[in-house]
Design a protein around this motif. Structure first.
Motif, PDB file in Angstrom:
ATOM      1  N   HIS A   4       0.819  -1.216   0.000  1.00 37.83           N
ATOM      2  CA  HIS A   4       0.000   0.000   0.000  1.00 37.83           C
ATOM      3  C   HIS A   4       0.854   1.267   0.000  1.00 37.83           C
ATOM      4  CE1 HIS A   4       0.891  -0.406   4.336  1.00 37.83           C
ATOM      5  NE2 HIS A   4       0.751   0.906   4.367  1.00 37.83           N
ATOM      6  N   ASP A   5       2.143   1.115   0.266  1.00 33.87           N
ATOM      7  CA  ASP A   5       3.025   2.274   0.319  1.00 33.87           C
ATOM      8  C   ASP A   5       4.242   2.076  -0.581  1.00 33.87           C
ATOM      9  OD1 ASP A   5       3.660   4.826   1.218  1.00 33.87           O
ATOM     10  OD2 ASP A   5       4.870   4.089   2.893  1.00 33.87           O
ATOM     11  N   PHE A   6       4.044   1.310  -1.651  1.00 27.39           N
ATOM     12  CA  PHE A   6       5.138   1.016  -2.570  1.00 27.39           C
ATOM     13  C   PHE A   6       5.461   2.265  -3.382  1.00 27.39           C
ATOM     14  CE2 PHE A   6       7.361  -1.377  -5.929  1.00 27.39           C
ATOM     15  CZ  PHE A   6       7.973  -2.369  -5.181  1.00 27.39           C
ATOM     16  N   PRO A   7       6.754   2.530  -3.631  1.00 26.36           N
ATOM     17  CA  PRO A   7       7.093   3.735  -4.396  1.00 26.36           C
ATOM     18  C   PRO A   7       6.574   3.656  -5.825  1.00 26.36           C
ATOM     19  CG  PRO A   7       9.030   2.344  -4.115  1.00 26.36           C
ATOM     20  CD  PRO A   7       7.953   1.772  -3.236  1.00 26.36           C
ATOM     21  N   SER A   8       6.399   4.813  -6.432  1.00 29.06           N
ATOM     22  CA  SER A   8       5.996   4.885  -7.833  1.00 29.06           C
ATOM     23  C   SER A   8       7.131   4.355  -8.712  1.00 29.06           C
ATOM     24  CB  SER A   8       5.689   6.344  -8.195  1.00 29.06           C
ATOM     25  OG  SER A   8       5.425   6.474  -9.573  1.00 29.06           O
ATOM     26  N   VAL A   9       6.783   3.418  -9.618  1.00 30.49           N
ATOM     27  CA  VAL A   9       7.792   2.780 -10.473  1.00 30.49           C
ATOM     28  C   VAL A   9       7.276   2.741 -11.901  1.00 30.49           C
ATOM     29  CG1 VAL A   9       9.063   0.648 -10.970  1.00 30.49           C
ATOM     30  CG2 VAL A   9       8.658   1.328  -8.596  1.00 30.49           C
ATOM     31  N   GLU A  10       8.151   3.013 -12.854  1.00 29.60           N
ATOM     32  CA  GLU A  10       7.880   2.749 -14.270  1.00 29.60           C
ATOM     33  C   GLU A  10       8.884   1.700 -14.739  1.00 29.60           C
ATOM     34  OE1 GLU A  10       7.437   5.951 -16.987  1.00 29.60           O
ATOM     35  OE2 GLU A  10       5.990   7.018 -15.715  1.00 29.60           O
ATOM     36  N   LEU A  11       8.364   0.631 -15.341  1.00 31.17           N
ATOM     37  CA  LEU A  11       9.194  -0.519 -15.713  1.00 31.17           C
ATOM     38  C   LEU A  11       9.271  -0.665 -17.226  1.00 31.17           C
ATOM     39  CD1 LEU A  11      10.765  -3.114 -15.013  1.00 31.17           C
ATOM     40  CD2 LEU A  11       8.555  -4.290 -14.843  1.00 31.17           C
ATOM     41  N   PHE A  12      10.494  -0.771 -17.722  1.00 28.78           N
ATOM     42  CA  PHE A  12      10.735  -1.045 -19.135  1.00 28.78           C
ATOM     43  C   PHE A  12      11.531  -2.344 -19.212  1.00 28.78           C
ATOM     44  CE2 PHE A  12      11.796  -0.906 -23.430  1.00 28.78           C
ATOM     45  CZ  PHE A  12      11.232   0.188 -24.065  1.00 28.78           C
ATOM     46  N   LEU A  13      10.927  -3.372 -19.806  1.00 24.68           N
ATOM     47  CA  LEU A  13      11.620  -4.655 -19.959  1.00 24.68           C
ATOM     48  C   LEU A  13      12.294  -4.690 -21.325  1.00 24.68           C
ATOM     49  CD1 LEU A  13       9.146  -7.287 -18.446  1.00 24.68           C
ATOM     50  CD2 LEU A  13      11.109  -6.172 -17.383  1.00 24.68           C
ATOM     51  N   ALA A  14      13.602  -4.524 -21.331  1.00 25.38           N
ATOM     52  CA  ALA A  14      14.381  -4.577 -22.556  1.00 25.38           C
ATOM     53  C   ALA A  14      14.961  -5.982 -22.655  1.00 25.38           C
ATOM     54  CB  ALA A  14      15.490  -3.534 -22.528  1.00 25.38           C
ATOM     55  N   GLY A  15      14.550  -6.735 -23.652  1.00 23.94           N
ATOM     56  CA  GLY A  15      15.055  -8.101 -23.692  1.00 23.94           C
ATOM     57  C   GLY A  15      14.681  -8.850 -24.943  1.00 23.94           C
ATOM     58  N   HIS A  16      15.490  -9.862 -25.240  1.00 22.67           N
ATOM     59  CA  HIS A  16      15.278 -10.721 -26.390  1.00 22.67           C
ATOM     60  C   HIS A  16      14.923 -12.143 -25.967  1.00 22.67           C
ATOM     61  CE1 HIS A  16      18.222  -7.796 -28.569  1.00 22.67           C
ATOM     62  NE2 HIS A  16      16.993  -7.336 -28.524  1.00 22.67           N
ATOM     63  N   ASN A  17      14.591 -12.320 -24.708  1.00 23.81           N
ATOM     64  CA  ASN A  17      14.259 -13.642 -24.195  1.00 23.81           C
ATOM     65  C   ASN A  17      12.745 -13.795 -24.194  1.00 23.81           C
ATOM     66  OD1 ASN A  17      13.494 -15.609 -22.019  1.00 23.81           O
ATOM     67  ND2 ASN A  17      15.707 -15.891 -21.964  1.00 23.81           N
ATOM     68  N   SER A  18      12.234 -14.626 -25.093  1.00 25.59           N
ATOM     69  CA  SER A  18      10.784 -14.724 -25.272  1.00 25.59           C
ATOM     70  C   SER A  18      10.089 -15.247 -24.023  1.00 25.59           C
ATOM     71  CB  SER A  18      10.460 -15.621 -26.476  1.00 25.59           C
ATOM     72  OG  SER A  18      11.014 -16.916 -26.302  1.00 25.59           O
ATOM     73  N   ASP A  19      10.735 -16.155 -23.291  1.00 26.84           N
ATOM     74  CA  ASP A  19      10.117 -16.704 -22.092  1.00 26.84           C
ATOM     75  C   ASP A  19       9.897 -15.604 -21.046  1.00 26.84           C
ATOM     76  OD1 ASP A  19       9.255 -19.044 -20.467  1.00 26.84           O
ATOM     77  OD2 ASP A  19      10.963 -18.478 -19.231  1.00 26.84           O
ATOM     78  N   SER A  20      10.899 -14.788 -20.815  1.00 28.17           N
ATOM     79  CA  SER A  20      10.770 -13.701 -19.848  1.00 28.17           C
ATOM     80  C   SER A  20       9.701 -12.706 -20.265  1.00 28.17           C
ATOM     81  CB  SER A  20      12.110 -12.968 -19.685  1.00 28.17           C
ATOM     82  OG  SER A  20      13.065 -13.779 -19.051  1.00 28.17           O
ATOM     83  N   ILE A  21       9.659 -12.371 -21.551  1.00 35.72           N
ATOM     84  CA  ILE A  21       8.686 -11.403 -22.045  1.00 35.72           C
ATOM     85  C   ILE A  21       7.270 -11.941 -21.880  1.00 35.72           C
ATOM     86  CG2 ILE A  21       7.871 -10.173 -24.089  1.00 35.72           C
ATOM     87  CD1 ILE A  21      10.543  -9.156 -22.927  1.00 35.72           C
ATOM     88  N   ARG A  22       7.062 -13.202 -22.261  1.00 37.05           N
ATOM     89  CA  ARG A  22       5.708 -13.778 -22.149  1.00 37.05           C
ATOM     90  C   ARG A  22       5.261 -13.851 -20.700  1.00 37.05           C
ATOM     91  NH1 ARG A  22       7.880 -17.758 -25.984  1.00 37.05           N
ATOM     92  NH2 ARG A  22       7.178 -17.221 -28.100  1.00 37.05           N
ATOM     93  N   LYS A  23       6.159 -14.270 -19.810  1.00 37.01           N
ATOM     94  CA  LYS A  23       5.797 -14.378 -18.395  1.00 37.01           C
ATOM     95  C   LYS A  23       5.407 -13.022 -17.820  1.00 37.01           C
ATOM     96  CE  LYS A  23       8.484 -18.463 -17.027  1.00 37.01           C
ATOM     97  NZ  LYS A  23       9.671 -18.947 -16.265  1.00 37.01           N
TER      98      LYS A  23
END
Length: 345
Positions: A229-248
């Motif tokens: 409930h008090d987690f900091p504001s985050v923007e996430l960019f997943l840069a990657g060529h690993n299809s398994d990680s991207i799909r998950k």
């Protein structure tokens, strides 16, 4: 030439043609990087450089990045490489010093220009001799510019480093305590050939687990000593060529949105290099097409189509080491098998 395969062009007309083509295909945006880099120098030689009152390299670097901003549109990113500002900036990085005032002024110009036009910046990761200082300088920028729950500036986190999760923990606590938005570009890491090997996970499996666990922690807002409930504001960019990680990561993000998690997961963006992992990029675009079709039939669907970007350099080989580095890495079979380039396999 291999470099042409990864390059957006050498002038504004060529680059606009490439960017228009990608956006017409359905990409959310692009990450454009000025290809100028300093020639590689041993760290010992960096330490011997005399200071300059006015460093021409910083001015050239500033002007190149401002020119890059001129070529992108609102929502696009410009990649910033601090060592491109010249050997004396690299010296300050290697010695853990504060940035020279001339570089501070240059970054102010770049950040203010990006903010005014609605573009964003990410600060690239580099070798570990520079990285701790790069992180510190980037935090200073995020502290100043990442306000109002938006990340103008993002820091690059390399999951192949054993310290990645502890680094993330420190960043999250800083963002929480000081009230700014943490921008994270998550990659596996692209400097295995030049890093101190003991700093890097022993196996690719460990790197994969670190990458996936960081993505999960940020999407689910689950990290030690930080309540949801008090987690900091985050923007996430997943840069990657690993299809398994991207799909998950995409599946998890959609699941959290559909469940109506409170607080909701942060926005998620995906990026791959131009000319690499195009199958993954197109798969993500197809997911967006499927989502739009579903939305027409299901107005209650609260999920979102993936935001997909393509990353590319611009400039010529004569502009610096970036081109040569791309040539070398793209032809290095061993490197590609271990990690690849930019969010590696």
């Amino acid at each position: 030439m291999i470099y042409d395969h990864f390059c957006a062009g050498t002038n504004k007309l060529e680059i606009k043609k490439t960017l228009d083509y990608l956006k017409n295909m359905g990409f959310k945006g692009v990450i454009l990087i000025y290809s100028r880099e300093i020639p590689a120098m041993p760290v010992e030689e960096l330490h011997e450089l005399e200071p300059l009152t006015q460093d021409e390299d910083i001015d050239i670097w500033r002007d190149g990045n401002v020119k890059t901003l001129d070529m992108v549109e609102p929502g696009d990113y410009v990649g910033i490489k601090f060592t491109g500002a010249g050997p004396r900036v690299a010296q300050a990085l290697a010695q853990g010093r504060d940035p020279p005032q001339q570089l501070i002024d240059a970054m102010s110009t770049i950040c203010e220009r990006a903010a005014a036009q609605g573009s964003r910046l990410w600060i690239d990761a580099e070798q570990q001799v520079f990285q701790p200082t790069i992180d510190r300088w980037t935090v200073d920028l995020m502290r100043r510019y990442n306000t109002n729950d938006e990340a103008l500036v993002s820091l690059t986190l390399q999951a192949y480093l054993k310290s990645a999760r502890s680094t993330l923990g420190k960043l999250l606590h800083q963002a929480h305590d000081e009230g700014w938005t943490l921008g994270i570009k998550l990659v596996r890491g692209a400097y295995i050939g030049s890093e101190t090997r003991s700093l890097i996970h022993s196996t690719k499996l460990q790197t994969d687990e670190c990458y996936n666990s960081i993505a999960t922690s940020l999407l689910t807002k689950s990290f030690p000593d930080l309540p949801k409930h008090d987690f900091p504001s985050v923007e996430l960019f997943l840069a990657g060529h690993n299809s398994d990680s991207i799909r998950k990561a995409y599946a998890l993000h959609q699941s959290l949105l559909r469940k109506g998690n409170i607080p909701p997961p942060p926005p998620i963006k995906f990026g791959q290099l131009l000319g690499m992992a195009d199958d993954i990029s197109c798969e993500l675009l197809a997911m967006g097409d499927d989502h739009n079709t579903t939305d027409a039939d299901n107005k209650a669907d609260t999920s979102a189509p993936p935001m997909v970007y393509k990353c590319m350099n611009w400039g010529s080989i004569s502009d610096g080491g970036s081109a040569s580095k791309l040539e070398k890495q793209a032809t290095s079979e061993e490197h590609d098998k271990l990690y690849g380039l930019f969010g590696e396999d």
